[in-house]
Write an enzyme that holds these catalytic residues in place. Structure first.
Site, PDB file in Angstrom:
ATOM      1  N   CYS A 268       0.800  -1.230   0.000  1.00  0.00           N
ATOM      2  CA  CYS A 268       0.000   0.000   0.000  1.00  0.00           C
ATOM      3  C   CYS A 268       0.831   1.278   0.000  1.00  0.00           C
ATOM      4  O   CYS A 268       0.267   2.378  -0.091  1.00  0.00           O
ATOM      5  CB  CYS A 268      -0.919   0.010   1.221  1.00  0.00           C
ATOM      6  SG  CYS A 268      -0.031   0.037   2.805  1.00  0.00           S
TER       7      CYS A 268
ATOM      8  N   GLU B 253      -6.928  -6.498  -0.438  1.00  0.00           N
ATOM      9  CA  GLU B 253      -7.011  -5.433   0.563  1.00  0.00           C
ATOM     10  C   GLU B 253      -5.952  -4.377   0.290  1.00  0.00           C
ATOM     11  O   GLU B 253      -4.859  -4.687  -0.197  1.00  0.00           O
ATOM     12  CB  GLU B 253      -6.818  -6.038   1.961  1.00  0.00           C
ATOM     13  CG  GLU B 253      -6.885  -5.042   3.088  1.00  0.00           C
ATOM     14  CD  GLU B 253      -5.532  -4.826   3.775  1.00  0.00           C
ATOM     15  OE1 GLU B 253      -5.515  -4.274   4.888  1.00  0.00           O
ATOM     16  OE2 GLU B 253      -4.506  -5.215   3.177  1.00  0.00           O
TER      17      GLU B 253
ATOM     18  N   ARG C 151      -9.716   1.474  12.110  1.00  0.00           N
ATOM     19  CA  ARG C 151      -8.861   1.122  10.977  1.00  0.00           C
ATOM     20  C   ARG C 151      -9.712   0.996   9.719  1.00  0.00           C
ATOM     21  O   ARG C 151     -10.461   0.027   9.550  1.00  0.00           O
ATOM     22  CB  ARG C 151      -8.147  -0.208  11.266  1.00  0.00           C
ATOM     23  CG  ARG C 151      -7.149  -0.672  10.204  1.00  0.00           C
ATOM     24  CD  ARG C 151      -6.651  -2.071  10.505  1.00  0.00           C
ATOM     25  NE  ARG C 151      -5.571  -2.488   9.634  1.00  0.00           N
ATOM     26  CZ  ARG C 151      -4.275  -2.300   9.892  1.00  0.00           C
ATOM     27  NH1 ARG C 151      -3.908  -1.707  11.014  1.00  0.00           N
ATOM     28  NH2 ARG C 151      -3.351  -2.710   9.064  1.00  0.00           N
TER      29      ARG C 151
ATOM     30  N   ARG D  42      -9.950   0.313   5.774  1.00  0.00           N
ATOM     31  CA  ARG D  42      -9.201  -0.311   4.693  1.00  0.00           C
ATOM     32  C   ARG D  42     -10.132  -0.599   3.516  1.00  0.00           C
ATOM     33  O   ARG D  42     -11.318  -0.860   3.689  1.00  0.00           O
ATOM     34  CB  ARG D  42      -8.538  -1.623   5.149  1.00  0.00           C
ATOM     35  CG  ARG D  42      -7.335  -1.428   6.060  1.00  0.00           C
ATOM     36  CD  ARG D  42      -6.180  -0.769   5.337  1.00  0.00           C
ATOM     37  NE  ARG D  42      -4.981  -0.625   6.135  1.00  0.00           N
ATOM     38  CZ  ARG D  42      -4.667   0.452   6.855  1.00  0.00           C
ATOM     39  NH1 ARG D  42      -5.497   1.479   6.900  1.00  0.00           N
ATOM     40  NH2 ARG D  42      -3.535   0.508   7.533  1.00  0.00           N
TER      41      ARG D  42
END
Length: 466
Positions: A93, A131, A175, A177
Site C-alpha cells: 500500500c 485489501e 482502521r 481499509r
C-alpha cells in the site's frame, strides 16, 4: 479470558472443518488471510512473500512450507495453479498511502497491481479478495483505481469494493481499509452480491487487554459550545463526539482542545508564558502569516498580538524547549509535528476508549492508560488526567500481544520474538474478522458444502469476554 477468533467462531461451524476450497495467498505477510480462510475450510496451495522475517513467522505458524510453497516475488510469478477457487492478498500500500510518497503506478510497489490483475486474468479463479489502504480510492488516485476496476471487470468478473472499518467487526481499532473482491461471471447470481458488516456489540479496549481495569465510564453530555467554543473542529474523528469528553489525550503544541496536552501544561510556566504560547497557537494557522498549515511568526507579529512583549520572554521559552528559532529567525513550537508528540508520547487512550488509532507497520507513539479517569467538568478533566495518570506514569506502551489481539489474531499465534519486528508485522497485517466475514459469503457462491453449512445465517463470531 480474552477475545480471539478461534474460540468465538459461530457455534454451527465445526472446528476445524474439512478442506473444501483452494486458495493462493499473495503478499502473504504473516498470514492474516490464511488464518480465517483455513478455519472456513480453505486449503492453501501456495503463498507469495519476499520479506525474510515475515516468511519465518508464516512458516512458524503453519510449519508446512512443502505443502504450500512460497512463490516469492509476485512480479516474477508466471501463472497460478489452474482450477483455483480463490486468490487473496494484501497488495502493498505504500504507493497509495499518505504515510508513503503517494507515487501510485510510478512506484514499483504500485505496479504490483498490474501483476495481480495479470495473474487473475490468466488463472481465472472463481473469486478473489484483495485489501489495500483507502487512499487508493481517493481523488488523487482515482484514475488508477478505476483502471484496476476496469481491468478486473474485463477479465470476466463481477467486481465489488467497500471501505471497511475494523471496529465494525468487533475489534477496538479505528482502521479503515479498502476491500476489493470479485466473482467470476459464470457463477450463479454473481451480480447480486450484497455485503453488510455484522451486528456486533460496541467494544472497548478493556474488553481485549486484560491488564486494564474493566470499569465502564458513564459519559455525560455537554454543550458543544462549552467543549469547543464557537468553532467545533470539522476534522473530528469517528470516536470524537461534539457533546462528550474525548476518551484519549493528544500530546501536541500545535492543536488545542479539552483533551490536548501542551508542553506548557507539563512544566512549571507562568500565566504570562502560557499567554504567549496560546497566542502563537491561535495565530500560526492564519493565512496572513503564511500559506502553510502552521507558520512560524516573527517578533513583530507576536509583539503586535501581545502587549509589552520582550525578546527576553521569547528567549526564555526557547531555553525551556517550548519555542525554537527557525533558520529564518522566526519563532515556532519545538513540538511542531503531531506525529512525534511530546516526550515520546503522541496519544494516551483511556481503558474505556472504544477504539485505539490505526496500528501501522511504522509504529505509533500511542499509549494506553492503566487506570480509569472518572468523568469531570471539562475544565477539570485535563488536569485530573495529568495528576492521576500522566505524572504517576499510569500508562504503558502497546505490546506485540496487544497488536495481535487488536487485529483479531488468535492467542496461540506464534509471534516473532523481536517485539519491533512483531509490531511491524501485525501493523502490516489485515484484520482477521473482516476477512472471515467477507470470505464466508464469497465462498458460498462456489461451494455447495459451505452454502449448506450457512443455510441459516450464522451468528456473529465476535462476543465480549475477558
Amino acid at each position: 479470558m480474552q477475545t480471539s477468533l478461534f474460540d468465538l467462531l459461530p457455534p454451527n461451524l465445526p472446528k476445524p472443518i474439512a478442506k473444501i476450497f483452494t486458495f493462493v495467498d499473495l503478499f502473504a505477510g504473516i498470514g492474516g488471510f490464511r488464518l480465517p480462510l483455513s478455519q472456513l475450510g480453505g486449503h492453501c496451495l501456495a503463498y507469495a512473500e519476499i520479506d525474510r522475517e515475515a516468511i519465518a513467522t508464516y512458516q512458524n505458524n503453519w510449519n508446512s512450507p512443502e505443502l504450500a510453497p512460497n512463490l516469492g516475488d509476485v512480479s516474477q510469478v508466471e501463472q497460478l495453479p489452474l482450477n483455483l477457487d480463490l486468490v487473496v492478498g494484501g497488495v502493498p500500500c505504500q504507493a497509495w498511502s499518505i504515510a508513503g510518497k503517494t507515487l501510485g503506478f510510478a512506484d514499483p510497489l504500485g505496479k504490483l497491481w498490474f501483476d495481480v490483475c495479470r495473474l487473475i486474468e490468466q488463472s481465472q479463479p472463481k473469486a478473489f479478495l484483495l485489501e489495500n489502504v483507502k487512499g487508493l480510492t481517493e481523488p488523487r488516485h482515482r484514475g488508477s483505481f478505476d483502471w484496476i476496476l476496469h481491468h478486473l471487470r474485463n477479465s470476466g468478473y463481477c467486481v465489488y469494493w467497500q471501505i471497511l472499518n475494523s471496529y465494525d467487526f468487533g475489534l477496538p481499532q479505528d482502521r479503515d481499509r479498502l476491500f476489493l473482491w470479485g466473482l467470476r461471471r459464470d457463477l450463479p447470481n454473481c451480480n447480486q452480491f450484497k455485503f453488510f458488516p455484522p451486528s456486533v456489540k460496541p467494544c472497548h479496549l478493556y474488553d481485549f487487554l486484560e491488564d486494564l481495569p474493566n470499569q465502564p465510564v458513564k459519559k455525560r453530555k455537554f454543550s458543544p459550545q462549552l467543549l469547543f467554543g464557537n468553532r467545533i473542529p470539522a476534522s473530528r474523528g469517528r470516536f470524537q463526539r461534539s457533546d462528550e469528553l474525548n476518551d484519549f489525550f493528544l500530546f501536541t503544541d500545535v492543536r488545542d482542545g479539552h483533551t490536548t496536552i501542551h508542553s506548557w501544561d507539563l512544566m512549571e510556566t507562568s500565566d504570562r508564558q502560557k499567554l504567549i504560547c496560546e497566542t502563537l497557537l491561535k495565530n500560526r494557522r492564519k493565512k496572513k502569516y503564511g500559506s502553510r498549515d502552521g507558520n512560524p511568526l516573527n517578533f513583530s507579529h507576536l509583539q503586535a498580538l501581545i502587549p509589552n512583549l520582550q525578546r527576553s520572554e521569547l528567549k526564555q521559552l526557547v531555553d525551556q524547549n517550548i519555542f525554537r528559532i527557525t533558520a529564518d529567525h522566526l519563532f515556532d513550537f519545538e513540538n511542531s509535528k503531531i506525529s512525534t508528540g511530546i516526550n515520546g508520547v503522541a496519544r494516551i487512550f483511556l481503558p474505556h476508549a472504544q477504539a485505539i488509532g490505526t496500528l501501522t507497520a511504522s509504529g505509533t507513539k500511542d499509549f494506553i492508560a492503566t487506570a480509569t479517569l472518572p468523568d469531570a467538568e471539562p475544565q477539570e478533566y485535563k488536569q485530573n488526567f495529568i495528576k492521576s495518570i500522566y505524572l504517576p506514569g499510569k500508562f504503558r506502551a502497546l505490546t506485540p500481544q496487544d497488536y495481535a489481539k487488536l487485529q483479531g489474531f488468535s492467542e496461540d499465534f506464534a509471534i516473532h520474538p523481536n517485539p519491533a519486528i512483531a509490531k511491524k508485522q501485525f501493523g502490516n497485517a489485515v484484520s482477521i474478522p473482516i476477512v472471515y466475514h467477507l470470505a464466508q459469503l464469497i465462498i458460498q457462491y462456489f461451494s455447495l458444502e459451505i452454502s449448506a453449512r450457512f443455510r441459516d445465517p450464522p451468528q456473529s463470531p465476535f462476543k465480549r469476554g475477558r
